[in-house]
Design an enzyme around this catalytic site. Structure first.
Site, PDB file in Angstrom:
ATOM      1  CG  ASP A   1      40.549  27.226  39.078  1.00  0.00           C
ATOM      2  OD1 ASP A   1      39.951  27.767  40.024  1.00  0.00           O
ATOM      3  OD2 ASP A   1      41.736  27.445  38.803  1.00  0.00           O
TER       4      ASP A   1
ATOM      5  CG  ASP B   1      41.633  33.325  40.065  1.00  0.00           C
ATOM      6  OD1 ASP B   1      41.662  34.346  39.382  1.00  0.00           O
ATOM      7  OD2 ASP B   1      40.765  33.097  40.938  1.00  0.00           O
TER       8      ASP B   1
ATOM      9  CG  ASP C   1      45.578  26.529  38.645  1.00  0.00           C
ATOM     10  OD1 ASP C   1      46.521  27.115  39.212  1.00  0.00           O
ATOM     11  OD2 ASP C   1      44.392  26.654  38.995  1.00  0.00           O
TER      12      ASP C   1
END
Length: 234
Positions: A12, A14, A171
Site C-alpha cells: 500500500d 499512503d 496500514d
C-alpha cells in the site's frame, strides 16, 4: 538464487510507504471548504484512512449533501492533493530500506493504492521510490476499491505471480481485509494505533501493533525469509 524466490511483495502507498495522510487531510479539508463545509477535522479524516479517494467522496456527497458531481469533486481533491504531495511527501526510512533489501534480493514488488494514478506517480517519482517500484495499480483502475480484493489481485496479475505467493504491507483495516480476501498474507502496520484491534487486522499474518515505530526493515526481511521457508516445508 534468492531464498525469497517465489515471493512477491505488494505495498500500500499512503500511510504504509509514505506518510501522506496529512496531505490528504489538508486536500480534503480545502475541497470541502470550497463547497461550504468548514468544520472538517482530523478526527473526521481518520474515518476514511485506507478508503480510496473515490469511495471517500461518494460518502462525502451523501454525508455533506454536496451538489457537485463526483468527477468534479474527484478532480478538485486530486488537484489539491497533487500540489501538496509534490511540495513534500515523507517516506518512512525503514520502509525505504525494506524496499532496497527486497530489490537486492530480486523480489518482484508492486504498489496497490487507493490514490489516483497521477498521485501515485508523483509520490513515487518525488521520493525516488520509482526506481524500484515500477508496477503500480490504482483503485481507479479496478471495479472495487479496498476492502474488496480487486486491486491486490490485479497487482498479482501484473507481476505474473499467484495471489498465494504475495505478501501485502498495509496500514489500514480495509487494506488488511482486502489482502485477506485476495488470499494473500498481510504484514499490518497500523497507521492509527486505535485501529489495531479492528477485526480485519486479526487476519494479518504479522501485526505490528506499534505501527511504523515498531517496523524495521531487517526484522520484516527476516520474517519474510522465515515465512517463505515455512511455506515450502511439506
Amino acid at each position: 538464487m534468492s531464498t525469497l524466490a517465489g515471493t512477491a511483495v505488494v505495498f500500500d502507498l499512503d500511510g504504509t510507504l509514505v506518510d501522506s495522510e496529512p496531505n490528504y487531510f489538508e486536500a480534503g479539508r480545502r475541497t470541502l471548504a470550497g463547497h461550504g463545509v468548514t468544520d472538517f477535522t482530523w478526527a473526521d479524516h481518520e474515518r476514511y484512512v485506507g478508503i480510496s479517494t473515490r469511495e471517500t467522496l461518494r460518502i462525502w456527497k451523501e454525508r455533506y449533501a454536496l451538489e457537485a458531481p463526483l468527477d468534479v469533486l474527484l478532480a478538485d481533491k486530486n488537484g489539491r492533493y497533487l500540489e501538496l504531495a509534490r511540495a513534500a511527501t515523507h517516506v518512512y526510512p525503514e520502509m525505504r530500506r525494506f524496499v532496497e533489501l527486497l530489490a537486492r534480493d530480486g523480489v518482484p514488488m508492486a504498489v496497490a493504492s487507493g490514490s489516483s494514478p497521477e498521485a501515485i506517480e508523483a509520490i513515487l517519482a518525488g521520493t525516488g521510490l520509482d526506481q524500484w517500484l515500477t508496477t503500480v495499480v490504482s483503485a481507479e483502475e479496478v471495479a472495487h476499491g479496498k476492502p474488496a480484493p480487486d486491486i491486490f489481485l490485479e497487482a498479482a496479475r501484473r507481476l505474473g505471480v499467484a495471489p498465494a505467493d504475495c505478501v501485502v504491507l498495509e496500514d489500514a483495516a480495509p487494506g488488511a481485509a482486502a489482502a485477506h480476501a485476495a488470499g494473500m498474507r498481510c504484514v499490518a502496520v497500523p497507521y492509527l494505533a486505535a485501529q489495531a484491534d479492528d477485526p480485519a487486522f486479526a487476519t494479518a499474518a504479522l501485526l505490528l501493533r506499534g505501527g511504523q515505530a515498531e517496523f524495521t526493515a531487517r526484522a520484516a526481511h527476516d520474517w519474510l525469509l522465515r515465512s517463505a521457508r515455512s511455506s515450502r516445508t511439506p
